[in-house]
Design an enzyme around this catalytic site. Sequence first.
Site, PDB file in Angstrom:
ATOM      1  N   ALA A 295      27.296  64.629  72.736  1.00 39.19           N
ATOM      2  CA  ALA A 295      27.274  63.106  74.293  1.00 39.19           C
ATOM      3  C   ALA A 295      28.454  62.963  74.383  1.00 39.19           C
ATOM      4  CB  ALA A 295      26.375  62.186  72.999  1.00 39.19           C
ATOM      5  N   TYR A 296      29.491  62.580  74.289  1.00 36.18           N
ATOM      6  CA  TYR A 296      30.877  62.245  74.880  1.00 36.18           C
ATOM      7  C   TYR A 296      31.190  63.236  75.911  1.00 36.18           C
ATOM      8  CZ  TYR A 296      35.490  60.974  74.980  1.00 36.18           C
ATOM      9  OH  TYR A 296      36.766  59.742  76.000  1.00 36.18           O
ATOM     10  N   ALA A 297      31.145  64.584  75.400  1.00 30.59           N
ATOM     11  CA  ALA A 297      31.710  66.007  76.014  1.00 30.59           C
ATOM     12  C   ALA A 297      30.361  65.831  77.432  1.00 30.59           C
ATOM     13  CB  ALA A 297      30.898  66.785  75.625  1.00 30.59           C
ATOM     14  N   ARG A 328      36.926  58.101  77.402  1.00 30.40           N
ATOM     15  CA  ARG A 328      36.063  57.593  78.454  1.00 30.40           C
ATOM     16  C   ARG A 328      35.162  55.644  77.388  1.00 30.40           C
ATOM     17  NH1 ARG A 328      31.081  61.497  78.273  1.00 30.40           N
ATOM     18  NH2 ARG A 328      30.317  60.117  79.426  1.00 30.40           N
TER      19      ARG A 328
END
Length: 390
Positions: A295-297, A328
């Site tokens: 999800a972060y990527a 982020r």
Amino acid sequence: MQQNESEKLTNAIEAAKSIGRFYCKFISANDVDLTGAHQVGLYIAKQAWNIFFEEKGVKGENKDKYIKVHLDGYYPYESRVIYYGRGTRNEYRITRFWTNSPFEKAEQVGNLIIFMPMDQENFKVYILDTEDEIEKFIDSFSLSLMDNNAVYNGGKVKDIDLSKKLEKEIEEVVYVFEDFPETIKLAELARQIHYHVYKKKSFPPDTMILEWVKTEYSVFRAIERNLYKNNLSYDDIDPLIAFASSALNRRKSRAGKSLEHYVDFLFSSYRIPFSHPGRSEGNKKPDFLLPSNAAYADKSFLDSDLIFLGAKTTCKDRWRQILNEANRIDEKHLLTLQQGISPNQLDEMADEKVTLVVPKPYHSLYPAKYQNRLWTVEKFIHYAEEKYSL
């Protein structure tokens, strides 16, 4: 003249070994009049009475004595040790300590203070104020300050309270080990032992994480005693030095990872989605990313739906390490077992949008006006559950 950090730490360790007796604790907000309570002076745990007095205090009576404080690097000055036994009080304190000291007392919250009796009236005192200093001193004597006090007396340590049943269970388990287990195996063992003893009792997450850490420390120390008992009688000093260095490194390595293992297990038990370790920009590895590294990527995944959690046993110096670990995520959370931090440091954290997650039993050790900024472990879990609709 004040000495530098390395000299102060060396002096503290050498003095503690030479004198062979000391009491140490983390300086709390209550110790520096930042909780709004009416008590005055440094609180001293009841179990440390024999460091300061020849006889234990008797309920219903007050008693006191004057001592000379030999604070490392400064001229000696007078303080007063008091036992309050009248009325509802039953406690020991040291007064006139801050008024005669060279320190701004509010900035001492979270530092480690050590009292070593040279005789009945004279005490060597050290205040260690960096995490490296504190950890090295604690590791040198295999201490745990989970209950915010430790009494060291002729090689024997009294620093945490465990039930007799839990102590018995630990002692029965450790004899099967011929070497130290990996840190994750040690953490699993501690949870299993604790569950076996307390399986009929429910603990909230804030208490549970402290219980696991305390149990693991006691298991580790029991294994250490059992495995090292034959290493403590060397006639040749070189093997003894090598053994001591190995023991210190092992203690430090274990402590640095155990908290992460328990956070991992806690999240899994609540079925919270997470990645541990995380992975962010430039192959950085934050402790925990929620809901996942994927999800972060994913640039289409909303930044506001990402959560960063660092996990550090202590954080009074090292909290800044998390600031650039996940670009982020502007607002970062940091779970810590740190028992108190000064107002200035807490203000700096707020300026950098860092929220501390502290087990609830430790909140009272922080300055009163800052306690509403702290999150409990349970609050963080609810926050993650709501965000990911669990």
